[in-house]
Scaffold this motif. Sequence first.
Motif, short mmCIF file in Angstrom:
data_model
loop_
_atom_site.label_atom_id
_atom_site.label_comp_id
_atom_site.label_asym_id
_atom_site.label_seq_id
_atom_site.Cartn_x
_atom_site.Cartn_y
_atom_site.Cartn_z
N PRO A 9 1.10 -1.28 -0.19
CA PRO A 9 0.04 0.34 -0.01
C PRO A 9 0.85 1.22 -0.13
N SER A 18 -6.92 -3.30 -6.64
CA SER A 18 -7.08 -4.44 -6.11
C SER A 18 -7.25 -5.38 -7.42
N TYR A 73 -4.24 -4.82 6.91
CA TYR A 73 -3.84 -3.32 5.99
C TYR A 73 -3.84 -2.54 7.79
N ALA A 87 -7.95 3.30 1.41
CA ALA A 87 -7.99 1.72 1.56
C ALA A 87 -9.37 1.76 1.50
#
Length: 297
Positions: free
Chosen positions: A4, A89, A237, A193
């Motif tokens: 990320p 993603s 995450y 995210a």
Amino acid sequence: MRNPPVAAVATVPGISAWRVALELGLLAAIWGVSFMFQRVAAPEFGPAALVELRLGLGALVLMPFLVRAWAAFPLALWPRLAAVGAINSAIPFALFAWAAERAPAGVGAITNAMAVLFTALVAFLFFRERIGPRKSAALLIGFAGVVVLAGDKALGPNVGVAAAAGAFAALLYGVGANLVPRLFGGLPTAAVAAATLGSAALLSLPFAIARWPEASVSAASWGSAIALGVVCTGLAYAMYYRLIQRIGAARAVTVTYLVPVAGVAWAWSLLGEPVTWRMGIACALILGSVALSQKKG
């Protein structure tokens, strides 16, 4: 796993080295096992359905971060969030799931590490960032590692296409790593995210419905799919962003070096997948190239 993108943040002083090492090791183990879960679940679910479950469950876990920052996400921003969600993603997750149907989990885990190198390449090609001779050499070494891995026929006849799919997924991660800070700079990264995962889940839904498995899915595959979404996507995450806030992005990204090793170890110990000398060479080349690209000076 993905890498990320994050903006530079101030680190929190007083964090013990052993605690940082423990958290990095735990995160690497979680992201490493994600490739094993895909290897178990993809043959029964298929890439489309598995990706939808992963995206949706990951978004649900991170949703509190988005709700907290909802006012910072105007309607005009959502088309960009959806586009980045697809690039960063939905498509990479589908490529890794597709690869997991065809080759051992270690193939995806090793090629995933190329994301760090592709981030530098995309920044050089499209955003005029200097790449320098060291990073250029690192890219060549990394590509050599992928070629070595793709040529390992001991891993099955489809290892070449699986390695290519994993490398392309890593390239898309590199694109996303450059887009997110430029398009969403200043927004909370965990909320971004959640928004991108949720948008990607909506975009992927028609494909998942069309390709939903007709036969019953085993408990092992359901468990793997749920763990992939909840633990390896959502919770991982959240852990990664927390680490960044505490120790900074430069130190947190070192988890990249541990994920391929963890991924291969999980698949070998629990699935009995082979560990070949070509895998070892490929892993050493790719991780060595990543280390070279991150070296200062």
